[in-house]
Design an enzyme around this catalytic site. Structure first.
Site, PDB file in Angstrom:
ATOM      1  N   HIS A 192      -2.266   0.193   8.755  1.00 34.15           N
ATOM      2  CA  HIS A 192      -0.829   0.921   8.440  1.00 34.15           C
ATOM      3  C   HIS A 192      -1.215   2.159   7.520  1.00 34.15           C
ATOM      4  CE1 HIS A 192       3.719   0.570   7.760  1.00 34.15           C
ATOM      5  NE2 HIS A 192       3.307   1.255   6.962  1.00 34.15           N
ATOM      6  N   GLU A 193      -1.910   1.816   6.454  1.00 33.89           N
ATOM      7  CA  GLU A 193      -1.955   2.903   5.572  1.00 33.89           C
ATOM      8  C   GLU A 193      -2.689   4.248   6.055  1.00 33.89           C
ATOM      9  OE1 GLU A 193      -0.045   2.539   3.030  1.00 33.89           O
ATOM     10  OE2 GLU A 193       0.666   0.655   3.349  1.00 33.89           O
ATOM     11  N   HIS A 251      -0.839   6.646   8.140  1.00 35.00           N
ATOM     12  CA  HIS A 251       0.053   7.565   7.505  1.00 35.00           C
ATOM     13  C   HIS A 251      -0.774   8.929   7.409  1.00 35.00           C
ATOM     14  CE1 HIS A 251       3.777   5.421   6.235  1.00 35.00           C
ATOM     15  NE2 HIS A 251       3.122   4.485   5.832  1.00 35.00           N
ATOM     16  N   CYS A 278       7.980  -0.765   6.094  1.00 35.74           N
ATOM     17  CA  CYS A 278       7.153   0.574   5.348  1.00 35.74           C
ATOM     18  C   CYS A 278       8.103   1.200   4.403  1.00 35.74           C
ATOM     19  CB  CYS A 278       7.038   1.646   6.387  1.00 35.74           C
ATOM     20  SG  CYS A 278       6.122   3.099   5.743  1.00 35.74           S
ATOM     21  N   LEU A 279       7.678   1.516   3.133  1.00 33.45           N
ATOM     22  CA  LEU A 279       8.419   2.184   2.239  1.00 33.45           C
ATOM     23  C   LEU A 279       9.186   3.386   2.505  1.00 33.45           C
ATOM     24  CD1 LEU A 279       5.966   1.680  -0.969  1.00 33.45           C
ATOM     25  CD2 LEU A 279       8.060   0.240  -0.325  1.00 33.45           C
ATOM     26  N   GLN A 336       3.071   9.985   1.539  1.00 30.05           N
ATOM     27  CA  GLN A 336       4.296   9.466   1.309  1.00 30.05           C
ATOM     28  C   GLN A 336       4.659   9.552  -0.108  1.00 30.05           C
ATOM     29  OE1 GLN A 336       2.996   5.047   2.193  1.00 30.05           O
ATOM     30  NE2 GLN A 336       4.975   5.120   2.827  1.00 30.05           N
ATOM     31  N   GLY A 369       0.773  -1.236   0.047  1.00 32.77           N
ATOM     32  CA  GLY A 369      -0.035   0.096   0.016  1.00 32.77           C
ATOM     33  C   GLY A 369       0.936   1.280  -0.120  1.00 32.77           C
TER      34      GLY A 369
HETATM   35 ZN    ZN Z   1       3.954   2.826   5.596  1.00 35.35          ZN
END
Ligand code: ZN
Length: 197
Positions: free
Chosen positions: A145-146, A149, A103-104, A54, A49
């Site tokens: 998680h998403e 953010h 996480c990215l 981000q 995701g």
């Molecule tokens: Zn993340």
């Protein structure tokens, strides 16, 4: 479509609560392009995701998708491409499970986070239609998680035991087998039911 740069931990945009979008904004060319670019960026990075902040846009959009054999998360069940705009998450019940997350925006770190086992999500899709979804099992962790953010929160904020933090290489080497066994119940319970409201 374009692959966007991903903000890395320490950039203030990741800590900024994202703002809601109006229906007119959702339908605008610039937001539609942003959604397309987020999907392409998530797929290019093998993410499960990605949230708009981000990619340096502090607006309440996140996209989630898990396809078969994701190299970052080979144990995750598939999630069809879901675009969530102005999402609201409500946990159903108090049951929690421990999820090893990455996480990215947090390069090469994984850690254990407690997540609600079952959630109800309300959101608009990319056309502005309102939806409700019930998510149970390991996928519930991905959606939490998403959505975190969008409130300026990263998974590391929720890691209770810093001793679980590890590199991806060391996750594979020391923790992956035990985690995949421990999470099997959450994989089996996985359920995603989406309906238009
Ligand atoms: Zn993340």
């Amino acid at each position: 479509m374009a692959i966007l740069k991903i903000a890395q931990i320490g950039h203030p945009v990741l800590r900024q609560p994202a703002r809601e979008l109006t229906l007119d904004e959702i339908k605008s060319e610039s937001i539609q392009r942003l959604v397309d670019d987020m999907i392409e960026t998530m797929r290019d990075a093998n993410g499960a995701g990605i949230a708009a902040n981000q990619v340096f846009q502090p607006v309440r959009i996140c996209v989630v998708e898990v396809r078969g054999n994701n190299p970052r998360y080979p144990y995750k069940p598939e999630i069809p491409l879901t675009v969530l705009i102005n999402p609201i998450i409500v946990p159903s019940g108090t049951e929690m499970f421990s999820n090893y997350e990455g996480c990215l925006s947090v390069p090469n770190i994984r850690g254990v986070v407690k997540r609600a086992t079952q959630i109800t999500l309300t959101y608009r899709d990319r056309t502005g239609k309102p939806f409700s979804a019930v998510v149970e099992g390991i996928s519930a962790g991905t959606f939490q998680h998403e959505c975190d953010h969008l409130d300026g929160k990263l998974f590391i904020d929720k890691v209770e035991d810093a001793g679980t933090l590890c590199s991806w290489e060391n996750f594979d080497k020391f923790y992956k087998n035990a985690f995949v066994t421990a999470i099997s119940e959450m994989v089996e319970r996985n359920r995603l039911r989406v309906e238009e409201i």
